[in-house]
Write a protein that holds these residues in place. Structure first.
Motif, PDB file in Angstrom:
ATOM      1  N   ASP A  78       0.830  -1.203   0.000  1.00 53.33           N
ATOM      2  CA  ASP A  78       0.000   0.000   0.000  1.00 53.33           C
ATOM      3  C   ASP A  78       0.866   1.255   0.000  1.00 53.33           C
ATOM      4  N   THR A  79       0.538   2.202  -0.865  1.00 51.04           N
ATOM      5  CA  THR A  79       1.279   3.462  -0.959  1.00 51.04           C
ATOM      6  C   THR A  79       0.324   4.584  -1.328  1.00 51.04           C
ATOM      7  N   GLY A  80       0.847   5.790  -1.339  1.00 49.64           N
ATOM      8  CA  GLY A  80       0.099   6.948  -1.788  1.00 49.64           C
ATOM      9  C   GLY A  80       1.049   8.082  -2.077  1.00 49.64           C
ATOM     10  N   PRO A  81       0.544   9.222  -2.570  1.00 49.38           N
ATOM     11  CA  PRO A  81       1.402  10.381  -2.764  1.00 49.38           C
ATOM     12  C   PRO A  81       2.115  10.723  -1.456  1.00 49.38           C
ATOM     13  N   GLY A  82       3.401  10.988  -1.529  1.00 45.23           N
ATOM     14  CA  GLY A  82       4.203  11.213  -0.335  1.00 45.23           C
ATOM     15  C   GLY A  82       5.064  10.019   0.006  1.00 45.23           C
ATOM     16  N   ASN A  83       4.687   8.834  -0.526  1.00 40.47           N
ATOM     17  CA  ASN A  83       5.530   7.654  -0.355  1.00 40.47           C
ATOM     18  C   ASN A  83       6.716   7.647  -1.313  1.00 40.47           C
ATOM     19  N   SER A  84       6.780   8.598  -2.224  1.00 45.59           N
ATOM     20  CA  SER A  84       7.932   8.669  -3.120  1.00 45.59           C
ATOM     21  C   SER A  84       9.221   8.717  -2.303  1.00 45.59           C
ATOM     22  N   GLY A  85      10.171   7.854  -2.652  1.00 46.27           N
ATOM     23  CA  GLY A  85      11.424   7.778  -1.930  1.00 46.27           C
ATOM     24  C   GLY A  85      11.412   6.790  -0.782  1.00 46.27           C
ATOM     25  N   SER A  86      10.256   6.167  -0.523  1.00 47.40           N
ATOM     26  CA  SER A  86      10.162   5.208   0.586  1.00 47.40           C
ATOM     27  C   SER A  86      11.014   3.979   0.325  1.00 47.40           C
ATOM     28  N   PRO A  87      11.594   3.421   1.387  1.00 44.35           N
ATOM     29  CA  PRO A  87      12.346   2.178   1.216  1.00 44.35           C
ATOM     30  C   PRO A  87      11.399   0.996   1.031  1.00 44.35           C
ATOM     31  N   LEU A  88      11.682   0.161   0.067  1.00 44.17           N
ATOM     32  CA  LEU A  88      11.053  -1.146  -0.081  1.00 44.17           C
ATOM     33  C   LEU A  88      12.044  -2.124   0.526  1.00 44.17           C
ATOM     34  N   PHE A  89      11.679  -2.725   1.660  1.00 46.00           N
ATOM     35  CA  PHE A  89      12.685  -3.505   2.375  1.00 46.00           C
ATOM     36  C   PHE A  89      12.146  -4.851   2.839  1.00 46.00           C
ATOM     37  N   THR A  90      13.081  -5.725   3.166  1.00 43.21           N
ATOM     38  CA  THR A  90      12.779  -7.039   3.702  1.00 43.21           C
ATOM     39  C   THR A  90      13.736  -7.324   4.840  1.00 43.21           C
ATOM     40  N   TYR A  91      13.473  -8.394   5.571  1.00 44.24           N
ATOM     41  CA  TYR A  91      14.354  -8.787   6.670  1.00 44.24           C
ATOM     42  C   TYR A  91      15.116 -10.052   6.290  1.00 44.24           C
ATOM     43  N   VAL A  92      16.420 -10.037   6.549  1.00 46.40           N
ATOM     44  CA  VAL A  92      17.274 -11.201   6.327  1.00 46.40           C
ATOM     45  C   VAL A  92      17.939 -11.509   7.664  1.00 46.40           C
ATOM     46  N   ASN A  93      17.599 -12.656   8.226  1.00 46.87           N
ATOM     47  CA  ASN A  93      18.088 -13.030   9.558  1.00 46.87           C
ATOM     48  C   ASN A  93      17.780 -11.953  10.584  1.00 46.87           C
TER      49      ASN A  93
END
Length: 285
Positions: free
Chosen positions: A217-232
């Motif tokens: 889920d995103t919207g205006p203002g999310n530009s530049g947001s990190p798309l991240f996951t967890y590793v260990n």
């Protein structure tokens, strides 16, 4: 604070296939509690609102912040992530106006912003970077960097960055945290950092291979947001969100599309910016 001119730089895109260039480690300060990713089935399609307010007293949300800047007399906002003690990763379109062929001005960064500036307040920006590829209208190579005039990352921590691994499309859960203006009842008045709580996924790279397709889920203002996951148990950015379909207040990824029922957002892949990011961090220590 911003009486002096902010230096603006153009960076030439350099790609590397070196295995040693695939990871940049993050940092969590002692005394800040971390949030570890949970193991969950990530095959859940987003529909209604799937976000909640981030706990900006806990890592990694301490290291994600609100960027505001000016285009003439108008003020705009984006999201950015600390990736070193004084370097912020964001979008190129939060730094540079392709249509007018000029940089924006009067940048400020507020780490841990939650309806108002966090405990460190608004930090001045002394330099910004954008890639030559973005300047040449390659809109999926949409990354930029802010260099802060204080090393606040030593207090907030910063996120690591890793290139996407093939197995993660199937096995990992992903998150986007940032300041979407379609989150919350007072979203038109205040900016709130939110993160998805329902599982979302990265389905594939784009045809040109420079961006990842995700349904967080995103919207205006999310530009530049990190798309991240967890590793260990450790958070790593795999892309920087830059675009999504709009028009659906609850879920900007699922607006009307030429593919009915398909929910798509886009993030520039870490492969595209990781090498040059490391060079910028080294240059601005």
């Amino acid at each position: 604070m911003f009486g002096k001119k902010v230096a603006c730089s153009v960076i030439t895109l350099v790609l590397s296939s070196s295995l040693f260039a695939n990871t940049h480690e993050g940092f969590k300060p002692e005394g800040i509690e971390g949030i570890e990713g949970s193991e969950s089935n990530n095959k859940v399609l987003i529909g209604s609102e799937g976000r909640e307010e981030s706990d900006t007293t806990r890592y990694p949300f301490t290291a994600i912040g609100y960027i505001n800047f000016k285009d003439g007399e108008d003020t705009y906002g984006c999201t950015g992530s600390m990736v070193s003690s004084n370097v912020v990763l964001t979008n190129g379109h939060c730094v540079f106006d392709q249509g007018k062929n000029k940089f924006y001005t009067d940048f400020k960064f507020s780490p841990g912003y939650q309806t108002s500036p966090g405990p460190l307040g608004e930090i001045a920006v002394k330099k910004v970077y954008v890639s030559t590829s973005y300047q040449k209208r390659k809109t999926d190579i949409d990354y930029g960097f802010l260099i802060l005039d204080k090393h606040v990352g030593n207090q907030t921590g910063w996120l690591g960055v890793r290139t996407m691994e093939f197995s993660w499309y199937r096995t990992n859960r992903f998150y986007v945290a940032g300041y979407g203006s379609n989150f919350g009842l007072l979203s038109a008045l205040i900016s709130t950092q939110a993160v998805n709580t329902q599982a979302c996924q990265i389905s594939r790279p784009t045809l040109l291979g420079r961006a990842l397709v995700h349904n967080c889920d995103t919207g205006p203002g999310n530009s530049g947001s990190p798309l991240f996951t967890y590793v260990n148990g450790i958070p790593y950015i795999v892309g920087v969100h830059f675009s999504g379909a709009s028009g659906d207040q609850e879920n900007a990824a699922c607006a009307e599309s030429i593919w009915p029922g398909v929910c798509e957002n886009y993030a520039t892949k870490a492969d595209i910016f990781l090498k040059v990011m490391k060079e910028i961090i080294k240059e601005n220590k």
